[in-house]
Design an enzyme around this catalytic site. Structure first.
Site, PDB file in Angstrom:
ATOM      1  N   ASN A  73       1.112  -1.252  -0.304  1.00 29.13           N
ATOM      2  CA  ASN A  73      -0.264   0.221   0.073  1.00 29.13           C
ATOM      3  C   ASN A  73       0.964   0.938   0.000  1.00 29.13           C
ATOM      4  OD1 ASN A  73      -1.870   2.213   0.432  1.00 29.13           O
ATOM      5  ND2 ASN A  73      -2.524   1.561   2.231  1.00 29.13           N
ATOM      6  N   LYS A  87       0.217   4.665  -0.552  1.00 27.27           N
ATOM      7  CA  LYS A  87      -0.707   5.159  -0.057  1.00 27.27           C
ATOM      8  C   LYS A  87      -0.135   6.115  -0.656  1.00 27.27           C
ATOM      9  CE  LYS A  87      -0.973   3.687   4.859  1.00 27.27           C
ATOM     10  NZ  LYS A  87      -1.015   3.418   5.980  1.00 27.27           N
ATOM     11  N   HIS A 134      -9.632   1.434   4.420  1.00 22.21           N
ATOM     12  CA  HIS A 134      -8.454   1.522   4.931  1.00 22.21           C
ATOM     13  C   HIS A 134      -8.965   2.366   6.313  1.00 22.21           C
ATOM     14  CE1 HIS A 134      -3.952   2.558   5.923  1.00 22.21           C
ATOM     15  NE2 HIS A 134      -3.497   1.683   5.919  1.00 22.21           N
ATOM     16  N   GLU A 186      -7.561   5.263   7.195  1.00 19.30           N
ATOM     17  CA  GLU A 186      -6.584   6.449   6.992  1.00 19.30           C
ATOM     18  C   GLU A 186      -7.821   6.996   6.115  1.00 19.30           C
ATOM     19  OE1 GLU A 186      -3.372   5.969   4.660  1.00 19.30           O
ATOM     20  OE2 GLU A 186      -2.298   5.365   6.752  1.00 19.30           O
ATOM     21  N   GLU A 232      -6.124  -4.255   9.758  1.00 18.61           N
ATOM     22  CA  GLU A 232      -5.369  -3.292  10.898  1.00 18.61           C
ATOM     23  C   GLU A 232      -5.514  -2.551  11.730  1.00 18.61           C
ATOM     24  OE1 GLU A 232      -3.100  -2.576   6.687  1.00 18.61           O
ATOM     25  OE2 GLU A 232      -4.702  -0.602   7.036  1.00 18.61           O
ATOM     26  N   GLY A 255       2.233   2.712  11.248  1.00 17.35           N
ATOM     27  CA  GLY A 255       3.177   3.656  11.020  1.00 17.35           C
ATOM     28  C   GLY A 255       3.978   4.024  12.017  1.00 17.35           C
ATOM     29  N   SER A 301       2.286  -2.035  10.540  1.00 20.84           N
ATOM     30  CA  SER A 301       3.835  -1.883  10.867  1.00 20.84           C
ATOM     31  C   SER A 301       4.582  -3.575  10.234  1.00 20.84           C
ATOM     32  CB  SER A 301       4.370  -1.469  12.481  1.00 20.84           C
ATOM     33  OG  SER A 301       4.104  -0.560  12.349  1.00 20.84           O
TER      34      SER A 301
END
Ligand code: PGA
Length: 253
Positions: free
Chosen positions: A9, A11, A97, A99, A169, A175, A215
């Site tokens: 991914n 991003k 996701h 985000e 996730e 991250g 991660s």
């Protein structure tokens, strides 16, 4: 064996040239994938054709979108539909996701619509779920993720569900360099699979790949992927470094 997937991914990272170089380096490693193994690259929209081109000659390598819009078509300036993605040869789309949920207010119900659009266009949704830190600390992560599954997925029938990939996730691990332990990952993946079994069947539940994200690194991929219910990973940061993502692909069961 059900599919095992290493999904990158990217991003909103890398220029076109950097992305092309990264794809070149990974393809050059020519890692041979077995029939049940896949390497998927979720790249920004303007790079999709490039990623399709780079993966075209590779068996079980594919490009993926990172999002699509929930409507079929129309006056939605700036949006991209599942049908558009299908028309350029895209087979996968990451949806929900954390985000997107946090910065673009994507709700479980909107995600159900996006999933429907993808399925209509023959695109496999990679549906993301996962709890924030306060929920994990309160110990209510199962019911939180359970509600995400219920509201976004359980309106679909077994045949439709079998066309999906799920990515767990935990938001506190994305991250942050803080990975879920193998016990935490396995526990949640087993819970998700049990929920699928309850609402569908054992056959459906045991067929669906459930990826872990948060991660994942070259150094911890093998251990995470060795969990019986972890079928690979959705990888952010480490997917931007060729040698790291190559190791992650190699770590697939
Ligand atoms: P990370 O991101 O690997 O950088 O934690 C994972 C993701 O957001 O998909």
């Amino acid at each position: 064996m059900r599919n095992q997937i290493a999904a990158a991914n990217w991003k909103m990272n890398l220029t076109y040239q950097e992305g092309e170089q990264l794809m070149n380096d990974i393809v050059k490693a020519s890692i041979h994938l077995k029939g049940h193994q896949k390497a998927i690259f979720a790249v920004p929209f303007p790079y999709l054709m490039m990623a399709i081109g780079k993966t075209a000659s590779m068996v079980n390598y594919a490009a993926s979108a990172q999002n699509c819009y929930e409507k079929k078509s129309g006056a939605y300036t700036g949006e991209v539909s599942a049908e558009m993605l299908h028309s350029i040869g895209i087979k996968y789309c990451v949806l929900g996701h954390s985000e997107r949920r946090a910065y673009f207010n994507e709700s479980n119900l909107v995600l159900a619509e996006k999933i429907a659009r993808c399925l209509e266009s023959g695109i496999t949704p990679i549906f993301c779920c996962g709890e924030p830190l306060d929920i994990r600390e309160a110990g209510t992560q199962n019911s939180y993720v359970g509600a995400q599954l219920k509201e976004s997925l359980f309106g679909f029938n077994a045949q439709q569900l079998q066309k999906m990939v799920i990515a767990y996730e935990p938001i506190w691990a994305i991250g942050t360099g803080k990975t879920a332990t193998t016990e935490q990952a396995q526990e949640m993946h087993a819970y998700i699979r049990a929920e699928l079994e309850k609402h569908y069947s054992h056959a459906v539940a045991s067929d669906i790949p459930i990826l872990y994200g948060g991660s994942v690194k070259a150094g911890n991929a093998k251990e995470l992927f060795s969990c019986p219910d972890v079928d690979g990973g959705l990888v952010g940061g480490a997917s931007l470094v060729a040698k790291d993502f190559i190791e992650i692909i190699k770590a697939l069961k």
